[in-house]
Design a protein around this motif. Structure first.
Motif, PDB file in Angstrom:
ATOM      1  N   GLN A   1       3.201   7.479   4.766  1.00 55.99           N
ATOM      2  CA  GLN A   1       3.608   7.864   3.412  1.00 55.99           C
ATOM      3  C   GLN A   1       2.669   8.905   2.820  1.00 55.99           C
ATOM      4  O   GLN A   1       3.085   9.778   2.068  1.00 55.99           O
TER       5      GLN A   1
ATOM      6  N   LYS B   1       2.192   1.911  -3.407  1.00 56.59           N
ATOM      7  CA  LYS B   1       1.159   2.416  -4.322  1.00 56.59           C
ATOM      8  C   LYS B   1       0.910   3.900  -4.060  1.00 56.59           C
ATOM      9  O   LYS B   1       0.771   4.688  -4.998  1.00 56.59           O
ATOM     10  N   ILE B   2       0.917   4.294  -2.805  1.00 53.89           N
ATOM     11  CA  ILE B   2       0.742   5.714  -2.476  1.00 53.89           C
ATOM     12  C   ILE B   2       1.917   6.522  -3.014  1.00 53.89           C
ATOM     13  O   ILE B   2       1.737   7.588  -3.599  1.00 53.89           O
TER      14      ILE B   2
ATOM     15  N   LYS C   1       0.823  -1.214   0.000  1.00 54.04           N
ATOM     16  CA  LYS C   1       0.000   0.000   0.000  1.00 54.04           C
ATOM     17  C   LYS C   1       0.854   1.260   0.000  1.00 54.04           C
ATOM     18  O   LYS C   1       0.579   2.206  -0.738  1.00 54.04           O
ATOM     19  N   ALA C   2       1.889   1.295   0.820  1.00 53.68           N
ATOM     20  CA  ALA C   2       2.756   2.477   0.873  1.00 53.68           C
ATOM     21  C   ALA C   2       3.416   2.707  -0.478  1.00 53.68           C
ATOM     22  O   ALA C   2       3.560   3.862  -0.922  1.00 53.68           O
TER      23      ALA C   2
ATOM     24  N   SER D   1       1.499   3.107   5.336  1.00 55.95           N
ATOM     25  CA  SER D   1       0.777   3.813   4.275  1.00 55.95           C
ATOM     26  C   SER D   1       0.308   5.178   4.753  1.00 55.95           C
ATOM     27  O   SER D   1       0.385   6.162   4.022  1.00 55.95           O
TER      28      SER D   1
ATOM     29  N   ASP E   1      -1.809  -0.488   8.564  1.00 57.81           N
ATOM     30  CA  ASP E   1      -1.884   0.667   7.666  1.00 57.81           C
ATOM     31  C   ASP E   1      -0.903   1.770   8.046  1.00 57.81           C
ATOM     32  O   ASP E   1      -0.778   2.756   7.326  1.00 57.81           O
TER      33      ASP E   1
END
Length: 93
Positions: free
Chosen positions: A66, A40-41, A37-38, A63, A60
């Motif tokens: 980030q 992708k961010i 997720k991080a 993420s 989370d």
């Protein structure tokens, strides 16, 4: 100034798309592992996007850190930790 809603979730694709459809979200990234997720961010940020994220669990945290703006939902003890430079407070109507 516009914005784009994106659903970035670890849930399976079928569930993620069903939830996104109900919420009016067109872009979905499903079955994303917490550590992905991080990344992708960061990818969205590299495209010049300012990213705000709402997360619901300890996995989370990377993420949320980030994201440009991060908010972690309260846990069962009513505790919410600030994970990035800015955060949203609880909104009540």
């Amino acid at each position: 100034m516009g914005f784009e809603l994106v659903l970035l979730t670890g849930d399976n694709s079928r569930t993620a798309h069903a939830v996104a459809a109900q919420a009016g979200i067109d872009k979905v990234f499903a079955e994303v592992l917490p550590q992905e997720k991080a990344a992708k961010i960061q990818e969205l940020q590299s495209m010049g996007k300012i990213v705000a994220m709402v997360g619901d669990g300890m996995n989370d945290a990377p993420s949320l850190a980030q994201a440009d703006v991060g908010n972690r939902s309260r846990n069962r003890y009513g505790y919410r930790k600030r994970n990035s430079g800015y955060y949203f407070d609880e909104i009540r109507s």
